[in-house]
Design an enzyme around this catalytic site. Structure first.
Site, PDB file in Angstrom:
ATOM      1  N   HIS A  19      29.739 -32.204  55.012  1.00 26.00           N
ATOM      2  CA  HIS A  19      28.921 -33.324  54.650  1.00 26.00           C
ATOM      3  C   HIS A  19      27.558 -33.073  55.422  1.00 26.00           C
ATOM      4  O   HIS A  19      27.566 -33.704  56.522  1.00 26.00           O
ATOM      5  CB  HIS A  19      29.457 -34.662  54.979  1.00 26.00           C
ATOM      6  CG  HIS A  19      28.903 -35.838  54.117  1.00 26.00           C
ATOM      7  ND1 HIS A  19      29.442 -36.648  53.219  1.00 26.00           N
ATOM      8  CD2 HIS A  19      27.560 -36.110  54.155  1.00 26.00           C
ATOM      9  CE1 HIS A  19      28.524 -37.391  52.785  1.00 26.00           C
ATOM     10  NE2 HIS A  19      27.505 -37.425  53.387  1.00 26.00           N
ATOM     11  N   HIS A  21      23.127 -33.048  54.281  1.00 22.30           N
ATOM     12  CA  HIS A  21      22.464 -33.012  53.308  1.00 22.30           C
ATOM     13  C   HIS A  21      21.187 -31.959  53.758  1.00 22.30           C
ATOM     14  O   HIS A  21      20.538 -32.089  54.597  1.00 22.30           O
ATOM     15  CB  HIS A  21      21.711 -34.625  53.260  1.00 22.30           C
ATOM     16  CG  HIS A  21      22.762 -35.545  52.596  1.00 22.30           C
ATOM     17  ND1 HIS A  21      22.713 -35.745  51.339  1.00 22.30           N
ATOM     18  CD2 HIS A  21      23.486 -36.222  53.160  1.00 22.30           C
ATOM     19  CE1 HIS A  21      23.871 -36.664  51.282  1.00 22.30           C
ATOM     20  NE2 HIS A  21      24.360 -37.024  52.227  1.00 22.30           N
ATOM     21  N   ASP A  23      18.029 -32.040  52.435  1.00 23.99           N
ATOM     22  CA  ASP A  23      16.814 -32.764  52.711  1.00 23.99           C
ATOM     23  C   ASP A  23      16.893 -33.664  54.005  1.00 23.99           C
ATOM     24  O   ASP A  23      15.600 -34.266  54.442  1.00 23.99           O
ATOM     25  CB  ASP A  23      16.275 -33.659  51.454  1.00 23.99           C
ATOM     26  CG  ASP A  23      17.317 -34.773  51.234  1.00 23.99           C
ATOM     27  OD1 ASP A  23      18.553 -34.546  51.646  1.00 23.99           O
ATOM     28  OD2 ASP A  23      17.016 -35.637  50.300  1.00 23.99           O
ATOM     29  N   GLY A 180      23.576 -42.158  47.096  1.00 31.49           N
ATOM     30  CA  GLY A 180      22.368 -43.495  46.939  1.00 31.49           C
ATOM     31  C   GLY A 180      23.247 -44.656  47.283  1.00 31.49           C
ATOM     32  O   GLY A 180      24.518 -44.652  47.740  1.00 31.49           O
ATOM     33  N   HIS A 207      30.378 -40.297  47.602  1.00 34.82           N
ATOM     34  CA  HIS A 207      29.975 -40.972  48.914  1.00 34.82           C
ATOM     35  C   HIS A 207      30.552 -42.561  48.495  1.00 34.82           C
ATOM     36  O   HIS A 207      30.456 -43.307  47.577  1.00 34.82           O
ATOM     37  CB  HIS A 207      28.413 -41.370  48.627  1.00 34.82           C
ATOM     38  CG  HIS A 207      27.774 -40.318  49.409  1.00 34.82           C
ATOM     39  ND1 HIS A 207      27.305 -39.339  49.151  1.00 34.82           N
ATOM     40  CD2 HIS A 207      26.980 -40.203  50.639  1.00 34.82           C
ATOM     41  CE1 HIS A 207      26.728 -38.260  49.828  1.00 34.82           C
ATOM     42  NE2 HIS A 207      26.511 -39.151  50.711  1.00 34.82           N
ATOM     43  N   GLU A 210      30.847 -46.392  52.767  1.00 35.32           N
ATOM     44  CA  GLU A 210      30.016 -46.329  54.077  1.00 35.32           C
ATOM     45  C   GLU A 210      29.414 -47.771  53.986  1.00 35.32           C
ATOM     46  O   GLU A 210      29.568 -48.596  55.089  1.00 35.32           O
ATOM     47  CB  GLU A 210      28.963 -45.231  53.953  1.00 35.32           C
ATOM     48  CG  GLU A 210      27.937 -45.173  55.035  1.00 35.32           C
ATOM     49  CD  GLU A 210      26.684 -44.237  54.593  1.00 35.32           C
ATOM     50  OE1 GLU A 210      26.083 -43.941  55.537  1.00 35.32           O
ATOM     51  OE2 GLU A 210      26.582 -43.771  53.336  1.00 35.32           O
ATOM     52  N   ASP A 316      25.813 -35.365  58.420  1.00 42.58           N
ATOM     53  CA  ASP A 316      24.987 -36.163  57.517  1.00 42.58           C
ATOM     54  C   ASP A 316      23.590 -35.702  57.426  1.00 42.58           C
ATOM     55  O   ASP A 316      23.265 -34.853  56.411  1.00 42.58           O
ATOM     56  CB  ASP A 316      25.205 -37.452  57.888  1.00 42.58           C
ATOM     57  CG  ASP A 316      25.028 -38.453  56.378  1.00 42.58           C
ATOM     58  OD1 ASP A 316      24.909 -37.984  55.507  1.00 42.58           O
ATOM     59  OD2 ASP A 316      24.911 -39.666  56.618  1.00 42.58           O
TER      60      ASP A 316
END
Length: 375
Positions: A19, A21, A23, A180, A207, A210, A316
């Site tokens: 996991h 990202h 970006d 998101g 996701h 969380e 993350d």
């Protein structure tokens, strides 16, 4: 096994990352350089200043400021050249940190402002990753990196993005994800995409658990068929000790006795997740920033690991959290009492749960992870 888990030893440990990202892991120097090329205004004009701004914004407690950080990273990822560079550097940075397998995720629909098509976005990222793998191998740090294509859960493109992922399944895309805001955007809004992916025998994670609780996890698993849970930290809401929710007990999980752990009672959803070995993609530092956990010592990852859920350790967003896989391991060792056996377990768990063919997962476990931890 080595008796002292020094930072140097931890950095050399072979790691598996599920996991992360794309970006959320850029180098500040790259953001500065690419922003200058496209005329994008940044909140700081030096590498040190920009890095400090990202860290301060991510730790501010303000969701607005936290989300603003992604405005700047995504802004420099709107060309094929920018995407390829970011992907290449991601691979190099992970390899330098001892990662031997990683799945990097990103949302192609967020990279169309420069005129690229969805397919061109994916191709640019894959080109960068292959180049990064080659450079890492030349440097003596071989790594395998696959990608997860993500759809934004507040948008209406999940079926289109799912089809995009399947089109590129033989070029490095190994899975699908939705990301998101959870609240107000349940995973069941994207059932069409998940049904399509199952028909295509394609892997996907969601996701869930969380920022939102058990209903989000339940929908992701029972309605959508998620193979893994992105974060899944709120599964702890379904655990009790002597009739008291474990989240209401002030003693950090790292300090619980074996008797306390063995007395924990699992609700039906938590028991299902554990029994089915559904992987939890847990990200301690990020969860602290978003308020999903109060501290590293009190992060549910330790209790869930002791209860033998299939826990995995992840980063993350490396830039926003100022972290790496080595740092996440160091924090758990220093603040939650983890030892080498815990690090071995989450590393093996991650490879067991990777969206790779079985024989390739086994090869990495047997030839890269176990030799380090078992010698």
């Amino acid at each position: 096994m080595p008796e002292s888990l020094t930072p140097e030893l931890i950095k050399t440990a072979p790691k598996a990352l599920l996991h992360d990202h794309l970006d959320g892991g850029l180098r500040p120097a790259t953001i500065l350089e690419l922003s200058e090329q496209i005329g994008h205004e940044l909140p700081a004009d030096t590498v040190e200043g920009l890095g400090a701004w990202f860290a301060e914004s991510a730790d501010s407690g303000s969701l607005v400021r936290y989300l603003e950080t992604f405005d700047h990273t995504i802004a420099v990822m709107q060309t094929a050249e920018g995407l390829a560079r970011v992907a290449r550097e991601c691979v190099e940075d992970l390899a330098a940190d001892g990662v031997v397998y990683a799945e990097s995720r990103y949302a192609p629909e967020q990279h169309l402002a420069g005129g690229l098509s969805l397919d061109e976005v994916v191709t640019a990222v894959e080109d960068g990753i292959r180049e990064g793998e080659a450079l890492a191998a030349e440097a003596g740090r071989p790594i395998r990196v696959d990608t997860l294509v993500t759809a934004m859960r507040h948008a209406a493109k999940s079926r289109e993005i799912a089809e995009l992922a399947v089109r590129h399944r033989d070029a490095g895309v190994t899975g699908f994800d939705i990301a998101g805001a959870e609240a107000g955007f349940p995973p069941t809004r994207h059932l069409d995409a998940f049904e399509y992916l199952r028909r295509e025998n394609f892997h996907f994670t969601i996701h869930a658990g969380e920022a939102f609780g058990l209903p989000s996890i339940w929908e992701a698993i029972q309605w959508c068929g998620a193979e893994r849970l992105g974060h899944g930290v709120r599964i702890v809401d379904d655990l009790t000790l002597d009739g008291v929710p474990v989240t209401e007990i002030e003693t950090p999980y790292a300090d619980w006795s074996p008797e306390q752990v063995s007395a924990v009672q699992l609700g039906r959803l938590a028991a299902y997740v554990r029994d089915r070995r559904i992987p939890l993609e847990m990200c301690p530092s990020s969860n602290l920033q978003t308020g999903a956990a109060p501290s590293i010592a009190a992060h549910p990852i330790t209790l869930l690991d002791r209860l033998r859920f299939r826990v995995t350790l992840n980063t993350d967003n490396r830039l926003m959290s100022g972290t790496s896989m080595s740092r996440e391991m160091e924090l758990l060792v220093a603040e939650a009492g983890w030892g080498l056996r815990h690090l071995r377990r989450v590393s093996v768990n991650a490879m067991k749960s990777a969206f790779l063919p079985f024989d390739q997962r086994l090869e990495i476990i047997e030839n890269k992870i176990k030799p380090f931890y078992d010698d």
